[in-house]
Scaffold this motif. Structure first.
Motif, PDB file in Angstrom:
ATOM      1  N   THR A 138      -8.393  43.539 104.934  1.00  0.00           N
ATOM      2  CA  THR A 138      -8.598  44.354 103.736  1.00  0.00           C
ATOM      3  C   THR A 138      -7.318  44.400 102.910  1.00  0.00           C
ATOM      4  N   PRO A 139      -6.976  43.295 102.233  1.00  0.00           N
ATOM      5  CA  PRO A 139      -5.719  43.268 101.483  1.00  0.00           C
ATOM      6  C   PRO A 139      -5.668  44.261 100.327  1.00  0.00           C
ATOM      7  N   HIS A 140      -6.828  44.738  99.853  1.00  0.00           N
ATOM      8  CA  HIS A 140      -6.849  45.646  98.702  1.00  0.00           C
ATOM      9  C   HIS A 140      -7.066  47.101  99.119  1.00  0.00           C
ATOM     10  N   LEU A 141      -7.043  47.382 100.421  1.00  0.00           N
ATOM     11  CA  LEU A 141      -7.351  48.727 100.885  1.00  0.00           C
ATOM     12  C   LEU A 141      -6.358  49.758 100.370  1.00  0.00           C
ATOM     13  N   THR A 142      -5.079  49.451 100.403  1.00  0.00           N
ATOM     14  CA  THR A 142      -4.069  50.415  99.963  1.00  0.00           C
ATOM     15  C   THR A 142      -4.249  50.777  98.499  1.00  0.00           C
ATOM     16  N   VAL A 143      -4.539  49.779  97.667  1.00  0.00           N
ATOM     17  CA  VAL A 143      -4.742  50.026  96.236  1.00  0.00           C
ATOM     18  C   VAL A 143      -5.982  50.889  96.020  1.00  0.00           C
ATOM     19  N   VAL A 144      -7.048  50.567  96.740  1.00  0.00           N
ATOM     20  CA  VAL A 144      -8.283  51.344  96.615  1.00  0.00           C
ATOM     21  C   VAL A 144      -8.063  52.775  97.082  1.00  0.00           C
ATOM     22  N   ALA A 145      -7.335  52.941  98.197  1.00  0.00           N
ATOM     23  CA  ALA A 145      -7.069  54.278  98.715  1.00  0.00           C
ATOM     24  C   ALA A 145      -6.269  55.110  97.718  1.00  0.00           C
ATOM     25  N   ASP A 146      -5.313  54.484  97.057  1.00  0.00           N
ATOM     26  CA  ASP A 146      -4.521  55.199  96.058  1.00  0.00           C
ATOM     27  C   ASP A 146      -5.399  55.652  94.885  1.00  0.00           C
ATOM     28  N   ALA A 147      -6.349  54.791  94.493  1.00  0.00           N
ATOM     29  CA  ALA A 147      -7.259  55.155  93.405  1.00  0.00           C
ATOM     30  C   ALA A 147      -8.178  56.298  93.820  1.00  0.00           C
ATOM     31  N   VAL A 148      -8.620  56.284  95.093  1.00  0.00           N
ATOM     32  CA  VAL A 148      -9.443  57.383  95.602  1.00  0.00           C
ATOM     33  C   VAL A 148      -8.672  58.692  95.535  1.00  0.00           C
ATOM     34  N   TRP A 149      -7.429  58.651  95.987  1.00  0.00           N
ATOM     35  CA  TRP A 149      -6.613  59.865  96.040  1.00  0.00           C
ATOM     36  C   TRP A 149      -6.332  60.420  94.644  1.00  0.00           C
ATOM     37  N   ASN A 150      -6.047  59.539  93.694  1.00  0.00           N
ATOM     38  CA  ASN A 150      -5.672  59.962  92.340  1.00  0.00           C
ATOM     39  C   ASN A 150      -6.835  60.003  91.365  1.00  0.00           C
ATOM     40  N   GLN A 151      -8.061  59.755  91.873  1.00  0.00           N
ATOM     41  CA  GLN A 151      -9.271  59.806  91.047  1.00  0.00           C
ATOM     42  C   GLN A 151      -9.156  58.916  89.808  1.00  0.00           C
ATOM     43  N   ARG A 152      -8.782  57.678  90.049  1.00  0.00           N
ATOM     44  CA  ARG A 152      -8.656  56.705  88.960  1.00  0.00           C
ATOM     45  C   ARG A 152      -9.780  55.668  89.049  1.00  0.00           C
ATOM     46  N   VAL A 153     -10.329  55.349  87.899  1.00  0.00           N
ATOM     47  CA  VAL A 153     -11.390  54.349  87.816  1.00  0.00           C
ATOM     48  C   VAL A 153     -10.823  52.984  88.194  1.00  0.00           C
ATOM     49  N   ILE A 154     -11.583  52.198  88.947  1.00  0.00           N
ATOM     50  CA  ILE A 154     -11.137  50.854  89.303  1.00  0.00           C
ATOM     51  C   ILE A 154     -12.154  49.820  88.829  1.00  0.00           C
ATOM     52  N   ARG A 155     -11.634  48.647  88.517  1.00  0.00           N
ATOM     53  CA  ARG A 155     -12.471  47.491  88.171  1.00  0.00           C
ATOM     54  C   ARG A 155     -12.246  46.439  89.243  1.00  0.00           C
ATOM     55  N   MET A 156     -13.333  45.930  89.787  1.00  0.00           N
ATOM     56  CA  MET A 156     -13.184  45.005  90.904  1.00  0.00           C
ATOM     57  C   MET A 156     -14.195  43.876  90.818  1.00  0.00           C
ATOM     58  N   ARG A 157     -13.805  42.755  91.428  1.00  0.00           N
ATOM     59  CA  ARG A 157     -14.747  41.660  91.671  1.00  0.00           C
ATOM     60  C   ARG A 157     -15.180  41.784  93.122  1.00  0.00           C
ATOM     61  N   TYR A 158     -16.488  41.692  93.333  1.00  0.00           N
ATOM     62  CA  TYR A 158     -17.048  41.988  94.647  1.00  0.00           C
ATOM     63  C   TYR A 158     -17.973  40.855  95.081  1.00  0.00           C
ATOM     64  N   GLU A 159     -17.874  40.481  96.346  1.00  0.00           N
ATOM     65  CA  GLU A 159     -18.723  39.423  96.906  1.00  0.00           C
ATOM     66  C   GLU A 159     -19.865  40.051  97.679  1.00  0.00           C
ATOM     67  N   ARG A 160     -21.094  39.704  97.322  1.00  0.00           N
ATOM     68  CA  ARG A 160     -22.265  40.252  97.987  1.00  0.00           C
ATOM     69  C   ARG A 160     -23.136  39.113  98.509  1.00  0.00           C
ATOM     70  N   TRP A 161     -24.186  39.464  99.278  1.00  0.00           N
ATOM     71  CA  TRP A 161     -25.059  38.429  99.834  1.00  0.00           C
ATOM     72  C   TRP A 161     -26.024  37.880  98.782  1.00  0.00           C
ATOM     73  N   ALA A 162     -26.554  38.731  97.936  1.00  0.00           N
ATOM     74  CA  ALA A 162     -27.549  38.302  96.962  1.00  0.00           C
ATOM     75  C   ALA A 162     -26.889  37.495  95.845  1.00  0.00           C
ATOM     76  N   GLU A 163     -27.684  36.708  95.157  1.00  0.00           N
ATOM     77  CA  GLU A 163     -27.191  35.960  94.000  1.00  0.00           C
ATOM     78  C   GLU A 163     -27.291  36.832  92.753  1.00  0.00           C
ATOM     79  N   PRO A 164     -26.334  36.724  91.817  1.00  0.00           N
ATOM     80  CA  PRO A 164     -25.086  35.979  91.973  1.00  0.00           C
ATOM     81  C   PRO A 164     -24.195  36.627  93.029  1.00  0.00           C
TER      82      PRO A 164
END
Length: 361
Positions: A138-164
């Motif tokens: 989880t290389p992005h966990l620390t960044v995500v955790a900081d956003a959770v703590w500070n209630q900041r909106v995040i923009r992310m690219r996410y890989e899922r099973w369904a297409e796309p």
């Protein structure tokens, strides 16, 4: 008992600020009259607290007053070092802070309690990932955790099973959950709470804008309901099986708890051969097939027909493969195995993708 309650009262006022007698009574599970008596006792002991009447009133400590960490029982002191927090906190970028906090706690404890607390940390260890599996990268966990703590909106690219398979999402991160060695992000997207597996976040950008959390949101309660709904969504069918006595006894070791529990609850009386008929919830035929193959010849699929026929095709393919490679079978010809190969991958494998939010799949 009363001394412990007085310490709890003091710590509540110290951590939460002003509280009414009713709020304190509900928190401590005592009567309001008992709270009044406790407040008189604390004042008599020199604790600088004051009460204000009225709708917005309550009890409050004098600004700047802090109590020391006294009044801990042996069990409470030990529990502070049984939580295995440093390892989990390190994933969140808080390892140093938690370790420093534990050192300060140890220094503040009396000698006997300090010795007991150190003994706990030496003799008990929590290893969250399940057997035969590593935790996620989880290389992005620390960044995500900081956003959770500070209630900041995040923009992310996410890989899922369904297409796309790769999607972009702008989310309001509400919380993080560690489940069986895997981190999950609970976030609001387009007005709906969704769940994302943090290891599938390809990249993330923390925005400058903040968001207001829903005041009634409860992370623990939300996660409990999510797990219940997750099982209900994926177990959308049933299968009837015939199990040998050995298979019935081994079910908790080979099938997930919900399936094993259902089998034991629906088990019929053994037939003349000692075999039992059971019903279990299932998702896809492919996923259920891979689970039942663990039981070998101690299971027979009776229904549905699709699952029974797929079990037959799979067993024929296995038999054909072994007969072709066996020295005893080289004297004669063996028909080619069917096209359906054993062990094919399927996207319904929830051991790999159990965290995917179904709206994101």
């Amino acid at each position: 008992m009363r001394a412990s309650r007085l310490v709890s009262t003091l710590l509540l006022l110290q951590s939460r600020g002003r509280m009414t007698a009713k709020e304190l009574a509900e928190e401590l599970e005592v009567s309001v009259r008992t709270v009044y008596r406790d407040m008189d006792s604390l004042s008599a002991a020199g604790v600088p607290l004051y009460g204000e009447p009225g709708h917005d009133g309550g009890y409050q400590l004098l600004d700047g007053y802090r109590t020391q960490l006294t009044g801990l029982t042996a069990g409470e002191a030990e529990s502070l070092f049984l939580t295995a927090l440093p390892a989990v906190a390190a994933d969140l970028g808080l390892g140093t802070a938690v370790s420093a906090t534990q050192l300060k706690l140890l220094a503040a404890l009396p000698g006997e309690l300090r010795e007991r607390a150190e003994r706990i940390s030496e003799r008990f260890h929590l290893d969250a990932p399940s057997w035969y599996r590593d935790g996620d990268r989880t290389p992005h966990l620390t960044v995500v955790a900081d956003a959770v703590w500070n209630q900041r909106v995040i923009r992310m690219r996410y890989e899922r099973w369904a297409e796309p398979h790769t999607v972009s999402r702008t989310v309001e991160p509400y919380g993080l959950v560690l489940k069986a060695g895997h981190w999950y992000l609970v976030a609001c997207h387009a007005g709906t709470m969704r769940t994302y597996r943090v290891s599938r976040v390809l990249d993330v950008e923390v925005g400058a804008e903040t968001f207001d959390r829903a005041p009634d949101f409860d992370l623990v309660g939300h996660w409990r309901v999510y797990l219940e709904q997750f099982d209900a969504r994926r177990h959308n069918g049933e299968a009837t099986l015939r199990l040998s006595p050995r298979a019935l006894a081994r079910l908790p070791h080979f099938l997930e708890p919900a399936l094993a529990r259902s089998a034991h609850e629906t088990a019929s009386e053994p037939d003349s051969a000692g075999w039992t008929r059971v019903t279990i919830p299932v998702e896809s035929a492919e996923h259920t097939l891979s689970e039942l193959l663990k039981l070998g010849d101690d299971v027979e699929v009776l229904a549905p027909t699709e699952l029974r026929e797929q079990m037959v095709r799979t067993l024929r393919a296995m038999l054909g493969r072994y007969e072709r490679s066996s020295p005893l079978s080289r004297r004669g010809s063996v028909p080619d195995a069917p096209a359906e190969s054993v062990g094919q991958e399927h996207r319904g494998d929830h051991h790999r993708g159990e965290s995917d939010d179904h709206r994101e799949r």
